[in-house]
Each structure stands twice: as C-alpha cells, then as structure tokens.
Design an enzyme around this catalytic site. Structure first.
Site, PDB file in Angstrom:
ATOM      1  N   ASN A   9       0.853  -1.192   0.000  1.00 31.19           N
ATOM      2  CA  ASN A   9       0.000   0.000   0.000  1.00 31.19           C
ATOM      3  C   ASN A   9       0.890   1.243   0.000  1.00 31.19           C
ATOM      4  OD1 ASN A   9      -1.851   2.010   0.471  1.00 31.19           O
ATOM      5  ND2 ASN A   9      -2.385   1.337   2.550  1.00 31.19           N
ATOM      6  N   TRP A  10       1.007   1.856  -1.180  1.00 29.41           N
ATOM      7  CA  TRP A  10       1.916   3.014  -1.297  1.00 29.41           C
ATOM      8  C   TRP A  10       1.350   4.267  -0.643  1.00 29.41           C
ATOM      9  CZ3 TRP A  10       3.962   3.019  -7.075  1.00 29.41           C
ATOM     10  CH2 TRP A  10       4.697   1.843  -7.291  1.00 29.41           C
ATOM     11  N   LYS A  11       0.075   4.254  -0.336  1.00 30.08           N
ATOM     12  CA  LYS A  11      -0.575   5.451   0.216  1.00 30.08           C
ATOM     13  C   LYS A  11      -0.309   6.649  -0.709  1.00 30.08           C
ATOM     14  CE  LYS A  11      -0.359   3.361   4.720  1.00 30.08           C
ATOM     15  NZ  LYS A  11      -0.299   3.501   6.174  1.00 30.08           N
ATOM     16  N   HIS A  95      -9.571   1.033   4.687  1.00 31.03           N
ATOM     17  CA  HIS A  95      -8.335   1.300   5.424  1.00 31.03           C
ATOM     18  C   HIS A  95      -8.638   2.277   6.554  1.00 31.03           C
ATOM     19  CE1 HIS A  95      -4.338   2.627   6.458  1.00 31.03           C
ATOM     20  NE2 HIS A  95      -3.899   1.527   5.877  1.00 31.03           N
ATOM     21  N   GLU A  97      -7.102   4.736   7.648  1.00 30.62           N
ATOM     22  CA  GLU A  97      -6.900   6.154   7.313  1.00 30.62           C
ATOM     23  C   GLU A  97      -8.131   6.705   6.582  1.00 30.62           C
ATOM     24  OE1 GLU A  97      -3.102   5.726   5.353  1.00 30.62           O
ATOM     25  OE2 GLU A  97      -2.216   5.174   7.287  1.00 30.62           O
ATOM     26  N   GLU A 167      -5.891  -5.081  10.374  1.00 31.55           N
ATOM     27  CA  GLU A 167      -4.899  -4.043  10.644  1.00 31.55           C
ATOM     28  C   GLU A 167      -5.240  -3.334  11.942  1.00 31.55           C
ATOM     29  OE1 GLU A 167      -2.747  -2.807   6.763  1.00 31.55           O
ATOM     30  OE2 GLU A 167      -4.386  -1.437   7.145  1.00 31.55           O
ATOM     31  N   GLY A 173       1.911   2.172  10.941  1.00 32.47           N
ATOM     32  CA  GLY A 173       2.863   3.273  10.840  1.00 32.47           C
ATOM     33  C   GLY A 173       3.487   3.658  12.175  1.00 32.47           C
ATOM     34  N   SER A 203       2.893  -2.318  10.431  1.00 29.35           N
ATOM     35  CA  SER A 203       4.336  -2.370  10.656  1.00 29.35           C
ATOM     36  C   SER A 203       4.980  -3.707  10.270  1.00 29.35           C
ATOM     37  CB  SER A 203       4.670  -2.008  12.110  1.00 29.35           C
ATOM     38  OG  SER A 203       4.233  -0.683  12.391  1.00 29.35           O
ATOM     39  N   GLY A 224       2.597  -1.237   4.425  1.00 28.77           N
ATOM     40  CA  GLY A 224       2.607   0.189   4.131  1.00 28.77           C
ATOM     41  C   GLY A 224       4.034   0.693   4.003  1.00 28.77           C
ATOM     42  N   GLY A 225       4.571   1.217   5.103  1.00 26.28           N
ATOM     43  CA  GLY A 225       5.894   1.840   5.097  1.00 26.28           C
ATOM     44  C   GLY A 225       6.976   1.007   4.414  1.00 26.28           C
TER      45      GLY A 225
HETATM   46  P1  PGA Z   1       2.448   0.193   7.848  1.00 28.44           P
HETATM   47  O1  PGA Z   1       1.030   0.437   7.151  1.00 28.44           O
HETATM   48  O2  PGA Z   1       2.986  -1.079   7.267  1.00 28.44           O
HETATM   49  O3  PGA Z   1       3.257   1.394   7.512  1.00 28.44           O
HETATM   50  O4  PGA Z   1       2.176   0.053   9.303  1.00 28.44           O
HETATM   51  C1  PGA Z   1       0.160  -0.616   6.884  1.00 28.44           C
HETATM   52  C2  PGA Z   1      -1.071  -0.088   6.235  1.00 28.44           C
HETATM   53  O5  PGA Z   1      -1.443   1.054   6.549  1.00 28.44           O
HETATM   54  O6  PGA Z   1      -1.699  -0.756   5.393  1.00 28.44           O
END
Ligand code: PGA
Length: 246
Positions: A9-11, A95, A97, A167, A173, A203, A224-225
């Site tokens: 997930n590049w966001k 998600h 967010e 999640e 994050g 994470s 994500g990250g």
């Molecule tokens: P993260 O994000 O790996 O940076 O914790 C995961 C996500 O938001 O899908």
C-alpha cells in the site's frame, strides 16, 4: 499455507516516474517467485493505469487504494470501480486512514464492497480496532461490527473474490507490530465469521515478516511503510515464497 498474498500500500507517495521505476524493478526482482506468491501493489490512482501497463504480462497485479460506489456521475474527485474494471485487479477498501481521516462509515464501505465485486474487482476489506478499543478488550466486537456491516447483502458466491486485512490501528505506521500470537488470534476469529483469506497489516517489515506469515491463519500481508522501498517489499515477498514452498 494458501498461496500467500503480499500487497504493498503506497498510500500518497511517489511521482508517476518514481512509481514506474519501482514497478519495473519489482518486476525483475520478483520474477523467480511469481509461481508461489501473489504480489500486488496499490499505487495512487493517478499512476495506476501507467503501472498496470508496465506490469502487463507478468504476475504482479495492481490495485486501487480506494474508489467510490457509483458507476459515474457528479462526484467530483472520485473514481469509480467501473473505471477500474477489466484492467485493475484489486480494490482496497476500509483502510483505517479512510475511516478516520475521511470519515468513511461502515454503510459506505458496504456500498463500495458491492460496487467492487459487481465490477469483478478482488476486494481487500481492511478492519481493525483502535488502541483504545484494544485496551478495553473490544477487538472481537469491533471486528464483528466492521465485517458484518461491510458484507451485508453480499452473496457467498461473490465473496470468493474477497480478502480481509486485519490491521490493528495501533500498529499502523507506529513501528508497533501485533505479536504473532495477537495476529493469529484475531485472524482465527475473523475466519470463524467469514471464509476468506486474511492478511495482516501494521508495521510489517522484512525483519518480522517470517514470524507473522508463519502463523497458520495469516495468509499474507498488507504492507505500508516497508513497501516504499522496492528492496524491502521484495524481501517480504521472498520470505512469503520461502514459507509457502516449505
Ligand atoms: P504500515 O502500514 O505497514 O506502515 O504500518 C500498513 C497499512 O497502513 O496498510
């Protein structure tokens, strides 16, 4: 284990040229593992088409990070699942967010889920509890509410294209990963409610991917990250490939 699914997930990261360069490198790096791991990247919408074309003919699939539920109309700024149909493989919805920063509700996610499946997208539905909910012991209750609301009215035969991403919001994050035991317990619980692959997200990085993916009910990861560096995303895919071969 099922063939693992690793989604990046590049966001809201990368310009179009940067995204393309990443995709081409990933294509080279993942070539040896394509038969044993399903790798998916979720770039921002503005570069999705370009990247889907760059990955044509290889096993890596692409997905959108979000979409609305109508097919077309006066919805400024929105993209529709119909626009993605036929060339984009996955759609991520729910998600945290989107839920927290853009106030998406369970009811809207239900509409998005229906729209995604109607256009034959493979939907990844993200669920998870906040830190407050976790500390109050409400994980099962929150996940049950989110899942039931999202799949309301979905027929079983359609649900074959559905995956869930667990999640925990407190792990996204933050560098705080759920322990493999916490993840396993939540995944087993989700599977008791719904027969679908369940990815873990929060994470995930090359250093902890193995212990998480080794859990019997962890079918993959939503990263994500660590997906922002092509090398670390490829390393997580490699780990998944190794475990699925063993
Ligand atoms: P993260 O994000 O790996 O940076 O914790 C995961 C996500 O938001 O899908």
């Amino acid at each position: 284990m099922r063939k693992p699914l690793i989604a990046g997930n590049w966001k809201m990261h990368f310009t179009v040229p940067e995204g393309l360069e990443y995709a081409l490198q990933l294509r080279r790096d993942l070539e040896p593992y394509s038969a044993v791991v399903d790798a998916v990247i979720l770039p921002p919408a503005v570069m999705l088409w370009e990247i889907a074309n760059a990955l044509r003919g290889c096993a890596i699939e692409v997905g959108a990070q979000n979409a609305g539920w109508e097919d077309q109309g006066p919805f400024t700024g929105e993209i529709s699942p119909k626009m993605l149909a036929g060339w984009c493989h996955y759609l991520l919805i729910g998600h945290s967010e989107r839920r927290q920063l853009f106030n998406e509700t369970d009811e809207e996610l239900n509409r998005k889920l229906h729209a995604g499946l109607r256009h034959r997208l493979k939907v990844i539905l993200a669920v998870g509890e906040t830190l407050e909910e976790y500390e109050a012991g409400r994980t099962a209750e929150v996940i049950t509410r989110q899942l039931n609301a999202a799949v309301y009215g979905v027929e079983l035969r359609q649900a074959t294209e559905l995956s869930v991403a667990y999640e925990p919001v407190w792990a996204i994050g933050t560098g705080k990963t759920a322990t493999p035991e916490i993840a396993q317990e939540a995944h087993a619980f989700i599977k008791s409610l719904l027969d679908a692959p369940v990815l873990y997200g929060g994470s995930v990085k090359p250093e902890n991917a193995e212990e998480l993916l080794a859990q019997p009910d962890v079918d993959g990861a939503l990263v994500g990250g660590a997906s922002l560096e092509v090398e670390s995303f490829a390393a997580i895919c490699e780990t998944a490939a190794r475990l699925s071969r063993s």
